[in-house]
Scaffold this motif. Structure first.
Motif, PDB file in Angstrom:
ATOM      1  N   MET A  51      10.903   8.791 -16.041  1.00  0.00           N
ATOM      2  CA  MET A  51      12.054   8.729 -17.064  1.00  0.00           C
ATOM      3  C   MET A  51      11.476   7.550 -18.219  1.00  0.00           C
ATOM      4  O   MET A  51      10.989   6.704 -17.718  1.00  0.00           O
ATOM      5  CB  MET A  51      13.361   8.309 -16.633  1.00  0.00           C
ATOM      6  CG  MET A  51      14.453   8.206 -17.568  1.00  0.00           C
ATOM      7  SD  MET A  51      15.991   7.539 -16.693  1.00  0.00           S
ATOM      8  CE  MET A  51      16.657   6.423 -17.925  1.00  0.00           C
ATOM      9  N   SER A 106      23.545   7.735 -23.409  1.00  0.00           N
ATOM     10  CA  SER A 106      22.833   8.863 -22.525  1.00  0.00           C
ATOM     11  C   SER A 106      23.305   8.880 -21.004  1.00  0.00           C
ATOM     12  O   SER A 106      22.797   9.589 -20.211  1.00  0.00           O
ATOM     13  CB  SER A 106      21.218   8.383 -22.841  1.00  0.00           C
ATOM     14  OG  SER A 106      21.038   7.306 -22.023  1.00  0.00           O
ATOM     15  N   ILE A 112      21.665  11.545 -18.187  1.00  0.00           N
ATOM     16  CA  ILE A 112      21.001  11.088 -16.933  1.00  0.00           C
ATOM     17  C   ILE A 112      21.831  11.388 -15.706  1.00  0.00           C
ATOM     18  O   ILE A 112      20.749  11.894 -14.744  1.00  0.00           O
ATOM     19  CB  ILE A 112      20.873   9.513 -16.932  1.00  0.00           C
ATOM     20  CG1 ILE A 112      19.980   9.022 -18.119  1.00  0.00           C
ATOM     21  CG2 ILE A 112      20.167   8.902 -15.700  1.00  0.00           C
ATOM     22  CD1 ILE A 112      20.001   7.581 -18.555  1.00  0.00           C
TER      23      ILE A 112
END
Length: 72
Positions: A24, A62, A66
């Motif tokens: 990520m 986000s 996620i």
């Protein structure tokens, strides 16, 4: 175009054989760059899953993205 050298040093020190890796990152346009390809080359016996690239300006909102990515 790839992950930072400090991450490379970390990867060199530990055994990731048969471990699941979900990369990520945040970015400002480059997405994952060559990170996933380099991870696959470096950690040949690890299981590299699809990465998640989040634009830095969107990072603050986000959480849901996620959480969905982790659950995949």
């Amino acid at each position: 175009g790839t992950y930072p050298r400090v991450v490379a040093s970390f990867l060199d020190k530990y055994d990731f054989s048969h471990k699941i890796i979900k990369p990520m990152c945040t970015h400002e346009g480059s997405q994952m760059g060559g990170s996933e390809i380099e991870l696959k080359r470096t950690l040949k016996t690890a299981i590299i899953k699809r990465g998640l690239a989040i634009k830095g300006t969107n990072a603050h909102s986000s959480d849901t993205l996620i959480e969905r990515w982790i659950d995949e």
